[in-house]
Write an enzyme that holds these catalytic residues in place. Structure first.
Site, PDB file in Angstrom:
ATOM      1  N   ARG A  14      43.562  73.548  46.027  1.00 22.93           N
ATOM      2  CA  ARG A  14      44.528  73.994  45.322  1.00 22.93           C
ATOM      3  C   ARG A  14      44.936  75.279  44.668  1.00 22.93           C
ATOM      4  O   ARG A  14      46.313  75.814  44.644  1.00 22.93           O
ATOM      5  CB  ARG A  14      44.770  73.044  43.606  1.00 22.93           C
ATOM      6  CG  ARG A  14      44.210  71.840  43.822  1.00 22.93           C
ATOM      7  CD  ARG A  14      43.904  71.205  42.463  1.00 22.93           C
ATOM      8  NE  ARG A  14      45.560  71.298  41.250  1.00 22.93           N
ATOM      9  CZ  ARG A  14      46.116  70.150  41.831  1.00 22.93           C
ATOM     10  NH1 ARG A  14      46.641  69.344  41.917  1.00 22.93           N
ATOM     11  NH2 ARG A  14      47.467  70.192  40.280  1.00 22.93           N
ATOM     12  N   TYR A  15      43.771  75.469  45.144  1.00 23.58           N
ATOM     13  CA  TYR A  15      44.266  77.318  44.230  1.00 23.58           C
ATOM     14  C   TYR A  15      44.240  78.955  45.301  1.00 23.58           C
ATOM     15  O   TYR A  15      45.330  78.942  45.526  1.00 23.58           O
ATOM     16  CB  TYR A  15      43.357  77.700  43.373  1.00 23.58           C
ATOM     17  CG  TYR A  15      43.678  76.749  41.767  1.00 23.58           C
ATOM     18  CD1 TYR A  15      45.140  76.130  41.717  1.00 23.58           C
ATOM     19  CD2 TYR A  15      42.402  76.374  41.112  1.00 23.58           C
ATOM     20  CE1 TYR A  15      45.489  75.319  40.320  1.00 23.58           C
ATOM     21  CE2 TYR A  15      43.052  75.805  40.115  1.00 23.58           C
ATOM     22  CZ  TYR A  15      44.596  74.573  40.020  1.00 23.58           C
ATOM     23  OH  TYR A  15      44.637  74.275  39.324  1.00 23.58           O
ATOM     24  N   ASP A  81      16.428  80.648  52.427  1.00 27.14           N
ATOM     25  CA  ASP A  81      17.416  80.785  54.061  1.00 27.14           C
ATOM     26  C   ASP A  81      17.055  82.167  54.471  1.00 27.14           C
ATOM     27  O   ASP A  81      17.918  81.316  55.670  1.00 27.14           O
ATOM     28  CB  ASP A  81      19.166  81.172  52.977  1.00 27.14           C
ATOM     29  CG  ASP A  81      18.806  81.801  51.802  1.00 27.14           C
ATOM     30  OD1 ASP A  81      17.398  83.423  51.405  1.00 27.14           O
ATOM     31  OD2 ASP A  81      20.098  82.282  51.012  1.00 27.14           O
ATOM     32  N   HIS A 153      55.275  91.977  16.222  1.00 27.29           N
ATOM     33  CA  HIS A 153      54.487  90.947  15.675  1.00 27.29           C
ATOM     34  C   HIS A 153      55.312  89.767  15.904  1.00 27.29           C
ATOM     35  O   HIS A 153      54.806  88.663  14.801  1.00 27.29           O
ATOM     36  CB  HIS A 153      54.268  90.975  14.340  1.00 27.29           C
ATOM     37  CG  HIS A 153      54.271  92.593  13.436  1.00 27.29           C
ATOM     38  ND1 HIS A 153      52.718  92.532  13.434  1.00 27.29           N
ATOM     39  CD2 HIS A 153      54.983  93.988  13.995  1.00 27.29           C
ATOM     40  CE1 HIS A 153      52.677  93.997  13.244  1.00 27.29           C
ATOM     41  NE2 HIS A 153      53.673  94.581  12.871  1.00 27.29           N
ATOM     42  N   GLN A 235      14.803  96.546  44.806  1.00 28.38           N
ATOM     43  CA  GLN A 235      14.542  95.559  46.186  1.00 28.38           C
ATOM     44  C   GLN A 235      16.303  95.469  46.625  1.00 28.38           C
ATOM     45  O   GLN A 235      16.333  95.371  47.659  1.00 28.38           O
ATOM     46  CB  GLN A 235      13.879  93.815  46.276  1.00 28.38           C
ATOM     47  CG  GLN A 235      13.875  93.195  47.524  1.00 28.38           C
ATOM     48  CD  GLN A 235      13.385  91.810  47.235  1.00 28.38           C
ATOM     49  OE1 GLN A 235      13.751  91.427  46.899  1.00 28.38           O
ATOM     50  NE2 GLN A 235      11.697  91.810  47.410  1.00 28.38           N
ATOM     51  N   SER A 283      58.197  66.743  33.501  1.00 30.62           N
ATOM     52  CA  SER A 283      57.193  65.899  32.372  1.00 30.62           C
ATOM     53  C   SER A 283      57.285  64.838  33.193  1.00 30.62           C
ATOM     54  O   SER A 283      58.245  64.413  33.114  1.00 30.62           O
ATOM     55  CB  SER A 283      57.612  66.464  31.207  1.00 30.62           C
ATOM     56  OG  SER A 283      57.466  65.478  30.540  1.00 30.62           O
ATOM     57  N   ARG A 297      49.192  78.592  34.973  1.00 32.72           N
ATOM     58  CA  ARG A 297      48.860  78.080  35.647  1.00 32.72           C
ATOM     59  C   ARG A 297      48.000  79.981  35.716  1.00 32.72           C
ATOM     60  O   ARG A 297      46.413  80.047  35.725  1.00 32.72           O
ATOM     61  CB  ARG A 297      48.883  78.469  37.179  1.00 32.72           C
ATOM     62  CG  ARG A 297      47.382  78.019  37.814  1.00 32.72           C
ATOM     63  CD  ARG A 297      47.823  77.187  39.444  1.00 32.72           C
ATOM     64  NE  ARG A 297      48.815  75.590  39.099  1.00 32.72           N
ATOM     65  CZ  ARG A 297      49.098  75.510  40.668  1.00 32.72           C
ATOM     66  NH1 ARG A 297      49.156  75.806  41.906  1.00 32.72           N
ATOM     67  NH2 ARG A 297      49.095  73.964  40.250  1.00 32.72           N
ATOM     68  N   ARG A 323      13.999  93.650  40.355  1.00 31.45           N
ATOM     69  CA  ARG A 323      14.228  92.683  40.661  1.00 31.45           C
ATOM     70  C   ARG A 323      13.486  91.423  40.612  1.00 31.45           C
ATOM     71  O   ARG A 323      13.065  91.477  40.906  1.00 31.45           O
ATOM     72  CB  ARG A 323      14.645  93.229  42.323  1.00 31.45           C
ATOM     73  CG  ARG A 323      13.807  91.772  43.167  1.00 31.45           C
ATOM     74  CD  ARG A 323      14.229  90.325  43.542  1.00 31.45           C
ATOM     75  NE  ARG A 323      15.600  89.805  43.279  1.00 31.45           N
ATOM     76  CZ  ARG A 323      16.073  89.633  44.278  1.00 31.45           C
ATOM     77  NH1 ARG A 323      15.589  89.255  45.944  1.00 31.45           N
ATOM     78  NH2 ARG A 323      17.032  88.376  44.373  1.00 31.45           N
ATOM     79  N   SER A 328      20.001  85.199  41.460  1.00 27.21           N
ATOM     80  CA  SER A 328      21.411  84.595  43.228  1.00 27.21           C
ATOM     81  C   SER A 328      21.692  83.660  42.813  1.00 27.21           C
ATOM     82  O   SER A 328      22.944  84.063  43.349  1.00 27.21           O
ATOM     83  CB  SER A 328      19.558  84.221  44.263  1.00 27.21           C
ATOM     84  OG  SER A 328      19.866  83.686  45.225  1.00 27.21           O
ATOM     85  N   ARG A 332      25.374  83.549  43.249  1.00 28.28           N
ATOM     86  CA  ARG A 332      25.965  83.107  44.211  1.00 28.28           C
ATOM     87  C   ARG A 332      27.745  81.703  43.417  1.00 28.28           C
ATOM     88  O   ARG A 332      28.633  82.061  44.604  1.00 28.28           O
ATOM     89  CB  ARG A 332      25.895  81.378  45.182  1.00 28.28           C
ATOM     90  CG  ARG A 332      24.635  82.115  45.718  1.00 28.28           C
ATOM     91  CD  ARG A 332      23.582  80.943  46.323  1.00 28.28           C
ATOM     92  NE  ARG A 332      22.375  81.076  46.044  1.00 28.28           N
ATOM     93  CZ  ARG A 332      22.120  81.373  47.543  1.00 28.28           C
ATOM     94  NH1 ARG A 332      23.243  80.653  48.754  1.00 28.28           N
ATOM     95  NH2 ARG A 332      20.882  81.607  47.757  1.00 28.28           N
TER      96      ARG A 332
END
Length: 478
Positions: A14-15, A81, A153, A235, A283, A297, A323, A328, A332
């Site tokens: 969607r975005y 990985d 205000h 690291q 609506s 949005r 580390r 991790s 991500r």
């Protein structure tokens, strides 16, 4: 499994734009890993390690055709990985298999890739931010003379102009742009620091020659298009770099949210509104409604990005010594979604700013309902010049103003302050003379000049300097 039977991020459907989604895609990530392995091999070869042109050419030939099935099958076995992709790359490059990832630790590809992806993401954000700034600058210039109510205000205070208010939105984006450019200029690769940041493996490979080790890092950075390398690290590079990048994105979200809240209020006042498509439904229950769904949005996703900053802050604060791996899984999600969120925000903001609707007659009517109160000091000074007593006039204005306010608030009537003042002989002024005083343009101060000064001194030079990056507003998918 059906494509509709599992969770799919709304950022994907969607975005966020396809270009930002690609930045944080598996293809871009793993292709970058392979480019880093090639850059490492090339840099090591230059410093005399036994790596051949044929090995590098073999790696180059397979840098984009990633054998995902091999990597995934291997990761199920070894639960790692990076080593899974080293293995998969080695299957495609049997001659180069022995020198892939030579001397490096997992963070060589992981962290350096993260920096490169953040740089790519910031470049997209920069273009879209400039486009929003161009649209708002044009809007500010167009409406720099149109008087409107200014609020403190959330109560009518004095007059400003529609264009001057737009410069307030624009100025915050200008501040964000300066921070964005600084962040892009100061991004630094991890380089080739080794398992705990001491470069011990490279000391072994290169016989302790520090000059060669330093040159390898410079060559890798040059090949990957990043001008800086962190001077020291464990690291990983300091996770504070992630926090600073996400904070920069949060700043843009803050400015966008301020804009969206103001526009939602103005749409409630019927002074301005966001674009509304011909077939758009406001609506499900009330067909007449024109809800500010785009601005809402912006507000919603901005909130998400601002809160997401806390992820990066806590990750930075909880790293142990050289580390730990509890960063991790969080990174991500948190870093990539901060980019996807700001991309979505700017997509909507471009769309909204490209079609802002202004209703001058409503604005004028609302101004004139409040202006008699704001003009009382001018009327009092005019009467004093004609011989009136300031203290007596001040008290009469207080009484008349409160009486007029009661008519408006308690009886739902029109503001009759002008009639009350005109019929009071103490003011020695006719209704026509009062109406001459009630010219809204006389109450906007230096609003129009401030717009010209700000656009001419700050915004237009910036936009001209970066004209190649300014794009067009986008159509929204939903």
């Amino acid at each position: 499994m059906s494509s509709h039977a599992g969770y799919i991020s709304p950022f994907s459907t969607r975005y966020a734009s396809p270009e930002m989604q690609f930045v944080f895609s598996e293809d871009n990530k793993f292709r970058t890993w392979r480019r880093l392995w090639i850059a490492l091999a090339r840099a090591e070869q230059k410093q005399g390690l036994p790596i051949t042109d044929e090995q590098i050419a073999e790696m180059e030939a397979h840098k984009d055709d990633i054998n995902y099935e091999d990597a995934q099958r291997r990761e199920r076995e070894c639960r790692h990985d990076v080593m899974s992709h080293v293995y998969a790359f080695g299957l495609q490059c049997p001659n180069a298999k022995g020198i892939i990832h030579l001397g490096a630790t997992s963070c060589y590809v992981g962290d350096n890739t993260d920096v490169i992806l953040m740089k790519q993401g910031l470049e997209i954000v920069r273009k879209k931010l400039l486009t929003v700034m161009k649209l708002l600058s044009d809007f500010a210039d167009q409406y720099k003379h149109l008087p409107c109510l200014a609020y403190t205000h959330l109560q009518p205070a004095q007059l400003t102009t529609v264009g001057k208010r737009a410069t307030l939105w624009l100025n915050e984006l200008y501040m964000d742009y300066e921070e964005l450019v600084h962040r892009m200029d100061t991004l630094a690769l991890l380089g080739s620091k080794g398992t705990t940041g001491t470069q011990a493996s490279f000391v072994e490979l290169l016989g302790g020659d520090s000059a060669k080790i330093a040159q390898i890092e410079r060559d890798i950075a040059d090949e990957m298009g990043v001008s800086r390398v962190v001077p020291v690290s464990g690291q990983t590079y300091s996770r504070k770099m992630d926090y600073m990048v996400v904070s920069t994105l949060s700043g843009i979200a803050q400015s966008a949210s301020k804009f969206s809240y103001d526009l939602r209020l103005l749409q409630s006042f019927k002074e301005m509104e966001e674009p509304f498509a011909a077939s758009q439904i406001g609506s499900s229950a009330m067909p007449y409604k024109r809800n500010p769904m785009r601005s809402e949005r912006i507000s919603a996703i901005s909130r998400y990005v601002m809160v997401d900053t806390l992820n990066a802050a806590i990750t930075t604060a909880t790293q142990w010594f050289e580390r730990t791996l509890d960063d991790s899984a969080n990174r991500r999600i948190a870093v990539s979604e901060a980019f996807l969120g700001v991309d979505a925000i700017l997509n909507v903001m471009m769309n909204v700013c490209d079609g802002l609707v202004v209703y001058p007659k409503v604005i004028h009517s609302r101004v004139m309902n409040e202006l008699p109160f704001m003009a009382t000091e001018n009327i009092m000074m005019s009467a004093v010049k004609r011989g009136g007593d300031r203290q007596e006039l001040h008290e009469k204005l207080r009484v008349h103003s409160q009486a007029a306010a009661r008519v408006v608030k308690e009886e739902g009537g029109q503001n009759d302050l002008i009639d009350r003042i005109a019929s009071d002989p103490a003011f020695m002024i006719t209704r026509e003379e009062i109406e001459a005083v009630l010219d809204p343009s006389r109450f906007t101060g230096r609003s129009a000049e401030q717009v010209d000064e700000f656009l001419g001194g700050f915004i237009r030079p910036l936009l001209q300097e970066n004209a190649e990056f300014i794009g067009k507003a986008q159509e929204l998918s939903v």
